[in-house]
Design an enzyme around this catalytic site. Structure first.
Site, PDB file in Angstrom:
ATOM      1  CG  HIS A  25      -0.198  -0.121   2.525  1.00 37.63           C
ATOM      2  ND1 HIS A  25       0.341   0.942   3.195  1.00 37.63           N
ATOM      3  CD2 HIS A  25       0.092  -1.206   3.277  1.00 37.63           C
ATOM      4  CE1 HIS A  25       0.915   0.542   4.305  1.00 37.63           C
ATOM      5  NE2 HIS A  25       0.778  -0.776   4.384  1.00 37.63           N
ATOM      6  CG  ASP A  26      -0.434   4.185   1.338  1.00 41.14           C
ATOM      7  OD1 ASP A  26      -1.342   4.854   0.841  1.00 41.14           O
ATOM      8  OD2 ASP A  26      -0.599   3.459   2.340  1.00 41.14           O
ATOM      9  N   GLY A  64       5.007  -1.019   2.775  1.00 43.73           N
ATOM     10  CA  GLY A  64       4.194   0.157   2.506  1.00 43.73           C
ATOM     11  C   GLY A  64       4.996   1.443   2.430  1.00 43.73           C
TER      12      GLY A  64
END
Length: 272
Positions: A127-128, A145
């Site tokens: 994520h991200d 992440g």
């Protein structure tokens, strides 16, 4: 309602949910799944058993091999379940078993991948993450992440990157390396824990950088990492001397930028 271009080919054993947008010449193979908030731009191909889900936009000409799962929810205990996004550029290839997650609410809400990237089998983008262009992630590479990977980075098989780490453009990460700290542009990192082992001279040469410029970068590298002061102090001290060298300035700007991680160095402990 599905929006499927007339030239698209969707196998009768595939599932394309209502709301999906399918561009021209897209191929969706048997046993694939396309979620209701997915956009597949022209010439995308999903081979059998590929999954694209979430609020995900896939650029033109991307290919997804069997058992790749792209656009899944973030694997984060802090994610509150809000809808977040994944955006993938053009002509990226996702080989077997690759997984890519959408962003988290507290991390900006988006995962972004650029153009012409190659993700080999079982690699993972969490994520991200923000990825540039022409990146190669070899088999079993793991990005935690919030990682930033700049253009033309190569990550060797089985390497793992700590959350919030930055990897500068055209760096090379050796196989099975543990990347715990930021890696400067053009740097070469190996080992666990990962240490800088010089510059990616081969990659620089292949990119057309002149020998004289490579020698400048080598000289600056020694001044930064072998000088008496801290890494950041050494970098700041030589800035005026290399104002005309774009690669050196990229390294100096990278070092000067704010970051959540320390800087990788040739030594076990970073001088900061």
């Amino acid at each position: 309602m599905k929006m499927i271009a007339a030239s698209a080919r969707v196998h009768p054993l595939a599932v394309v949910e209502d709301g999906a947008v399918i561009g021209e010449n897209v191929v969706v193979g048997p046993f694939c799944y396309v979620g209701p908030k997915v956009v597949l731009h022209d010439d995308v191909e999903l081979l059998q058993h590929a999954v694209v889900t979430g609020r995900t936009v896939i650029g033109r000409g991307c290919r997804f091999f069997p058992n790749s799962v792209v656009g899944g929810d973030p694997q984060s205990l802090h994610h509150d379940g809000a809808e977040t996004t994944l955006t993938v550029g053009e002509k990226c290839t996702f080989r077997e078993g690759v997984t890519v997650n959408t962003g988290t609410t507290d991390g900006g809400g988006k995962t972004v991948i650029g153009n012409n990237n190659l993700f080999l089998a079982n690699s993972h983008v969490a994520h991200d993450c923000i990825l540039g262009d022409h990146i190669v992630m070899s088999n079993n590479v793991l990005l935690a992440g919030h990682v930033i990977v700049e253009d033309r980075v190569i990550l060797g098989g089985g390497s793992a990157v700590h959350q919030f780490t930055r990897i500068g453009r055209q760096a090379f990460i050796g196989g099975l390396s543990a990347v715990s700290y930021d890696v400067i542009p053009y740097g070469m990192l190996n080992g666990n824990p990962g240490l800088l082992s010089g510059l990616n001279v081969v990659g620089m040469s292949r990119a057309g950088i002149e020998k004289a410029t490579i020698h400048e970068v080598r000289r600056a590298y020694k001044q930064i990492f072998e000088g008496e002061g801290s890494i950041r102090a050494n970098a700041a001290a030589i800035r005026d001397d290399y104002a005309g060298s774009a690669p050196v300035m990229q390294i100096l700007d990278f070092i000067a930028a704010e970051s959540d991680r320390a800087l990788s160095s040739p030594h076990r402990g970073s001088k900061g």
